[in-house]
Design an enzyme around this catalytic site. Structure first.
Site, PDB file in Angstrom:
ATOM      1  CB  SER A 211      -0.890  -0.008   1.245  1.00  0.00           C
ATOM      2  OG  SER A 211      -1.546   1.225   1.388  1.00  0.00           O
ATOM      3  CB  CYS A 335     -10.182  -1.020   9.117  1.00  0.00           C
ATOM      4  SG  CYS A 335      -8.760  -0.487   8.176  1.00  0.00           S
TER       5      CYS A 335
END
Ligand SMILES: *Cc1c(COP(=O)(O)O)cnc(C)c1O
Length: 398
Positions: A211, A335
């Protein structure tokens, strides 16, 4: 240098995301302005310039993990890379052997971008095995071997490093086991890439997710390393970009930023790891010296240098964070923090709900200073002491 404003909180949430490195932004700027061609336009110089920039970035990403440039597939981030790896392999296996139920083995502390994909695949008729971890956060290699012996999986997916407790899994041993058994090995390296050395050949890795925004690059870009001839079925259909594995016009500025971020991370990895590890140890020492009933969660030995996750007994972490207005930290993974659920990672390490709700994650990164760490330590000690004075349970014990 872009530095945080004095009136902003101190940013210690570098496992959630990182500030873009100004040198990465400099590399990207021309591609947000004058170099605007479509990398797939083969008929003019605008397209060639974009394509050349993408190929430079592909080589930079590949070099960081010991891969070949043509094994890198650009995506929108690690979530997409994990989806492509897991769904792509499951679908590939179905096509090759329609009579067999694809079996995927993973482990309990994975990011939701792996676990939720596995749950979805299970509903589609795949078989999923989720292995436990020890109190140190490490996956049990014996359990892994017996899960594999029992029914040969199409894929083993074990993250390189965890986003909450920083545990670095024994990727090399898992890779060796996968090689011995002829099973494909996927690893979510969103937290590990650019922080610890990775070599896909040495470690026997077939698929690896990266990422951009976890290594001081831009958000919305990532990569999946796909070893040659790996059976991965495309999940995004369209113009056949990226060896047919991921269609869509390439995000050239993002890709250039990811490449630059990988090159910087590789050049500075050793010095940065030493500096962040020292800051982490400094923070831990201060907290442990001044406070009783605090525990580090997860292995200290096999750990990302910039991660510290601690339980403060008799302190609710949400209340603690409210008292720490001038410090940006996290009580769990970003998250899942929308819902106040105890972190599945801390629960997997064996913490009970109360301990999980008394834990904080400190994510130290490239732009943090020693002064900031000292300030944070002081603030945490002060707020924890104040909150404990209000806790009858704590008063009883001391
Ligand atoms: C952040 C993160 C992801 C998701 O990456 P995005 O690029 O934000 O989609 C996946 N896995 C781990 C371990 C992460 O830390």
């Amino acid at each position: 240098m872009i530095r945080p404003q004095m009136n902003l909180p101190i940013y210690l949430d570098n496992q959630a995301t990182t500030q873009i490195d100004p040198r990465v932004l400099d590399a990207m700027m021309p591609h947000l302005t004058s170099v605007y061609g479509n990398a797939a336009s083969r008929s003019h110089s605008f397209g060639w310039a974009a394509e050349q920039a993408v190929e430079t970035a592909r080589a930079q990403v590949a070099k960081l993990i010991g891969a070949l440039p043509k094994e890198i597939v650009f995506t929108s981030g690690a979530t997409e890379s994990n989806n492509l790896a897991l769904k792509g392999v499951a679908e590939g296996a179905r096509e090759a052997h329609p009579e067999r139920i694809p079996h995927i083995v993973t482990q309990a502390t994975e990011h939701n971008a792996v676990l939720d994909v596995c749950h979805w695949l299970e509903k589609q008729g795949c078989r999923i095995t989720v292995l436990p971890v020890g109190p140190d956060g490490l996956v049990d290699l014996e359990a892994l071997r017996s899960a594999v012996d029992d029914d040969r999986p199409v894929l083993i997916s074990v993250m390189f490093a965890n986003n909450e407790v920083g545990t670095i899994q024994p990727a090399h041993e898992i890779g060796a086991l996968c090689r011995e058994l002829g099973v494909l090995f996927h690893t979510d390296a969103a937290q590990a890439a650019g922080k610890v050395p990775i070599d896909v050949s040495r470690d026997g890795i077939g698929l690896l997710s990266i990422s951009g925004h976890k290594l001081y690059g831009p958000k919305g870009v990532g990569a999946l390393y796909v070893r040659r001839r790996s059976p991965v079925a495309e999940q995004m259909h369209g113009g056949g970009h990226e060896r047919g594995m991921r269609s869509g016009t390439l995000n050239v500025p993002g890709i250039v930023g990811l490449g630059a971020a990988c090159e910087l991370a590789e050049a500075e990895m050793n010095a940065e790891a030493a500096r962040l590890g020292a800051l982490r140890d400094r923070l831990r020492a201060k907290l442990e010296t001044s406070l009783d009933r605090v525990h580090v969660n997860g292995s200290l030995e096999h750990r990302l240098p910039g991660n510290l996750n601690m339980t403060f007994e008799h302190v609710d972490s949400e209340t603690l964070m409210m008292g720490l207005k001038d410090v940006a930290v996290s009580s769990g993974s970003a998250c899942t923090s929308a819902a106040i659920q105890p972190s599945h990672v801390l629960r997997a390490l064996g913490l009970d709900e109360e301990a999980a709700h008394s834990s904080l994650r400190f994510g130290i990164g490239r732009f943090n200073t020693e002064e900031e760490i000292d300030f944070v330590a002081e603030r945490v000690i002060d707020v924890v002491r104040k909150l404990r004075q209000l806790s009858p349970a704590y008063a009883e014990m001391t």
